[in-house]
Scaffold this active site. Sequence first.
Site, PDB file in Angstrom:
ATOM      1  N   HIS A  82       0.840  -1.196   0.000  1.00 42.00           N
ATOM      2  CA  HIS A  82       0.000   0.000   0.000  1.00 42.00           C
ATOM      3  C   HIS A  82       0.872   1.241   0.000  1.00 42.00           C
ATOM      4  O   HIS A  82       1.846   1.328   0.736  1.00 42.00           O
ATOM      5  CB  HIS A  82      -0.908   0.009   1.240  1.00 42.00           C
ATOM      6  CG  HIS A  82      -1.762   1.233   1.315  1.00 42.00           C
ATOM      7  ND1 HIS A  82      -2.939   1.357   0.610  1.00 42.00           N
ATOM      8  CD2 HIS A  82      -1.588   2.415   1.971  1.00 42.00           C
ATOM      9  CE1 HIS A  82      -3.461   2.551   0.846  1.00 42.00           C
ATOM     10  NE2 HIS A  82      -2.664   3.216   1.670  1.00 42.00           N
ATOM     11  N   ASP A 161     -15.397   2.593   8.236  1.00 39.86           N
ATOM     12  CA  ASP A 161     -14.336   3.543   7.909  1.00 39.86           C
ATOM     13  C   ASP A 161     -14.856   4.609   6.952  1.00 39.86           C
ATOM     14  O   ASP A 161     -14.552   5.790   7.100  1.00 39.86           O
ATOM     15  CB  ASP A 161     -13.142   2.812   7.282  1.00 39.86           C
ATOM     16  CG  ASP A 161     -12.143   3.802   6.687  1.00 39.86           C
ATOM     17  OD1 ASP A 161     -11.589   4.583   7.486  1.00 39.86           O
ATOM     18  OD2 ASP A 161     -11.953   3.824   5.465  1.00 39.86           O
ATOM     19  N   SER A 183      -7.670   3.495   9.664  1.00 34.08           N
ATOM     20  CA  SER A 183      -8.455   3.592   8.436  1.00 34.08           C
ATOM     21  C   SER A 183      -7.757   2.835   7.301  1.00 34.08           C
ATOM     22  O   SER A 183      -8.361   1.990   6.621  1.00 34.08           O
ATOM     23  CB  SER A 183      -8.617   5.083   8.091  1.00 34.08           C
ATOM     24  OG  SER A 183      -9.054   5.268   6.779  1.00 34.08           O
ATOM     25  N   LYS A 187      -8.717  -1.379   5.600  1.00 36.14           N
ATOM     26  CA  LYS A 187      -8.999  -1.759   4.214  1.00 36.14           C
ATOM     27  C   LYS A 187      -8.028  -2.836   3.725  1.00 36.14           C
ATOM     28  O   LYS A 187      -8.397  -3.723   2.955  1.00 36.14           O
ATOM     29  CB  LYS A 187      -8.984  -0.515   3.331  1.00 36.14           C
ATOM     30  CG  LYS A 187     -10.248   0.323   3.569  1.00 36.14           C
ATOM     31  CD  LYS A 187     -10.202   1.702   2.994  1.00 36.14           C
ATOM     32  CE  LYS A 187      -9.379   2.631   3.817  1.00 36.14           C
ATOM     33  NZ  LYS A 187      -9.585   4.047   3.610  1.00 36.14           N
TER      34      LYS A 187
END
Length: 433
Positions: A82, A161, A183, A187
């Site tokens: 990410h 979220d 947050s 995910k």
Amino acid sequence: MRMVDVIEKKRNGKELTNEEIRFAVNGYTQGEIPDYQMSALAMAIFFQDMTTAERAELTMAMVESGDQIDLSAVEGIKVDKHSTGGVGDKTTIALAPLVAALGVPVAKMSGRGLGHTGGTIDKLESIPGFTVEISIDEFTNLVNKNKLAVVGQTGNLAPADKKLYALRDVTATVNSIPLIASSIMSKKIASGADAIVLDVKTGTGAFMKELDQAKELAEAMVGIGKSLGRNTMAIISDMNQPLGYTIGNALEVKEAIDLLYGRGPDDLRELCLRLGSQMVYFAGKAESIEDARKKLVEVIENGKARETLKTFIKAQNGDPSIVDEPEKLAKAKYLIEVQAKSDGFVAGIEADQIGTAAMLLGAGRATKDSEIDLAVGMELHKKIGDFVKAGESIATLHSNREDVEEIIERVRDAYRFSKEDIGAPTLIYDEIK
Ligand code: URA
């Protein structure tokens, strides 16, 4: 339990229990706790912070508020990557086939962008025919077969979220380390990751402008990941100028493909090798980080990474011939040069401004429903540390319209020059493990 007591406890700097966190998150998601009480809790967290245990529980409460992608049918250790987002960040497009070529299963759930350019999905859709509209079954089958597939994000991923983020946006509580970290991690975990490699950007074009803030966020996310039993690490990388030379969807795909040919910009290559080595190591496909890096260089040199990219594109209905012939990707009508007004060494490039210029050309969405022009964007010719002569081109705009004076000025203004050579900036500031 009463929400007012939970708010008061956090306001007084005490640690919330798992039950209290679940009560707040579940109640809020189900509409039983009103916005004003959740805002008060968010503000209390903003000032009082959370312990790692609280952050992990908040993350899991948000994960469990919606769909969780079951990747148990995918063989191997699923390592997700990410990035906190930056201008010209096409890392995933190069990195995914690179690590998949070494047998690391990449089951990527991605979103569209609401930023300067599109997200990974928009970028991939600049490949003719490519689709992410595949079922979850098809997605897991493709990962097992080809080691790589990308699917669009389900609308019901961490709905708590989504609701809380919208509330934070209007209550001045976005910029809170525990809230941002939970947050993002919610995910990733809901998408089924076994291990997570994070690229936390810092600099003028990043969400976290200051290095110490970026480190704090990285530490928070690594802390959450580890508490939840996921191997997690973070790299803190520079976003004081765009990554690579291109900004814009098809242009970025072309640059990512270049990297798989052993060409491409040094910063993009180095970042892909650093992140990729961690992913390969976490997936158990190398004995050490050094060994992983060596293997990654090998699959660039022997063409295996390019073959993996072709197989992946073909499996998702795209035209794999663009890997050998990237000139087939969409092209803009006009190429417009941006010339430097004076001599000097490039001392800075406001990545934010460059990103906005790309968006104004049509490369990004101004609103959720805007259409993206996949062909437009820009190619920079000069980066920090390069010498420029007056009149020399610093960038080429790829545009489908001719009236771009304002955009030319914006790009020119984004560049700062100095008489002295300040050298290339640091690319990777730190690693948090
Ligand atoms: N990105 C997220 O997903 N969440 C935040 O809170 C901030 C950035």
